[in-house]
Design a protein around this motif. Structure first.
Motif, PDB file in Angstrom:
ATOM      1  N   ASP A 279      11.556  -3.191  -8.500  1.00 13.91           N
ATOM      2  CA  ASP A 279      12.674  -3.718  -9.293  1.00 13.91           C
ATOM      3  C   ASP A 279      12.212  -4.767 -10.302  1.00 13.91           C
ATOM      4  O   ASP A 279      12.617  -5.929 -10.237  1.00 13.91           O
TER       5      ASP A 279
ATOM      6  N   TYR B  66      14.829  -8.407  -0.778  1.00  9.99           N
ATOM      7  CA  TYR B  66      15.513  -7.177  -1.188  1.00  9.99           C
ATOM      8  C   TYR B  66      14.684  -6.359  -2.178  1.00  9.99           C
ATOM      9  O   TYR B  66      14.983  -5.191  -2.419  1.00  9.99           O
ATOM     10  N   ASN B  67      13.677  -6.979  -2.793  1.00 11.70           N
ATOM     11  CA  ASN B  67      12.873  -6.268  -3.783  1.00 11.70           C
ATOM     12  C   ASN B  67      11.405  -6.169  -3.376  1.00 11.70           C
ATOM     13  O   ASN B  67      10.517  -6.060  -4.216  1.00 11.70           O
TER      14      ASN B  67
HETATM   15 MN    MN Z   1      16.743  -4.341  -6.245  1.00 12.11          MN
END
Ligand code: MN
Ligand code: ATP
Length: 248
Positions: free
Chosen positions: A201, A189-190
């Protein structure tokens, strides 16, 4: 005159914001206007993501370049807990007197900016940090024409291969061995994929001498390994990867 051209181009102030966002407070709007004139931004476009702690907006300049603008919510309870958890024990930020939640959020934004800067200078592929003011962070836009690149999570299976995996492990090595930072929330997700990978992030990232650095690092590696393993690819054991990383 340049100023006049700008004023003509953006006749009404409301044209600065393509989408009026009721979640932004008046102070943030004023700051966004100031940032616009400083960075030559013509328009802020609608948010491309609302996460737990922030929203991301593309901003287009008069020359048609894009920035990613991360605006931290000025107050959420979980945010407060997370900031306390990650800034305590981090010598660079321990001394900062945290007087109220707003200040806490500003510290958080500044921390992400500094972490991005340190990683960028070490050669890690992260969005280049451009500017930070209070709860607003401006960075390089990863994507084309205001359309963001996909997250690793969103990539079609046929594009997920061993090259991508080794690219991520190389970024991890640069992060730890050169920037001396541990990401702390690394996962599919990052990580964005745009002609290679970009790590994003990094607000919670901590120096490698942080008391939790080893725990965070192991979790980061396990997350990456779990993802690639779930795609049926061969991975390097966490233990083996750790041997290539210099944690004090
Ligand atoms: Mn994130
Ligand atoms: P979440 O809670 O969803 O993790 P977050 O508040 O932690 O979000 P980020 O992960 O930094 O914030 O960014 C949220 C999303 O915005 C990312 O998943 C990505 O899709 C997009 N994004 C972040 N940085 C950029 C960038 N520099 N360029 C383009 N898109 C970006």
């Amino acid at each position: 005159m340049l100023e006049k051209r700008k004023i003509e181009k953006r006749r009404k102030d409301e044209d600065l914001f393509k989408v009026v966002d009721s979640t932004l407070d008046p102070k943030t709007y004023v700051n966004l206007e100031n940032i616009a004139s400083r960075l030559d931004i013509e328009t802020y476009l609608g948010s491309i993501s609302s996460g737990k702690e922030a929203k991301i907006y593309p901003a287009r300049t008069y020359d048609g370049k894009y920035y990613a603008v991360k605006i931290y919510y000025v107050s959420t309870a979980s945010h407060k807990r997370a900031v306390e958890r990650y800034t305590l024990g981090d010598q660079r930020f321990e001394k900062i007197k945290i007087s109220n939640t707003r200040q806490l959020i500003y510290t958080w934004a500044r921390k992400e900016f500094k972490n991005l800067k340190r990683m960028h200078e070490a050669g890690v592929r992260v969005p280049e940090p451009i500017y930070v003011y209070e709860n607003i962070l401006v960075m390089q836009f990863i994507g084309e024409n205001g359309v963001r690149a996909p997250l690793l999570k969103e990539l079609p299976d046929e594009e997920i291969d061993n090259n991508l995996y080794s690219d991520i492990i190389s970024q991890l090595q640069l992060m730890v061995n050169k920037a001396k930072l541990v990401h702390g929330d690394l996962s599919e997700y990052n990580i964005m994929v745009y002609d290679g990978v970009y790590i994003i992030d990094v607000s919670q990232s901590v120096p490698i001498d942080h008391e939790n650095a080893m725990d965070f690092l192991i979790r980061d590696i396990n997350n990456v390994n779990r993802f690639f393993e779930s795609k049926g690819l061969s991975i390097i054991d966490t233990e083996e990867i750790l041997k290539t990383l210099e944690i004090p």
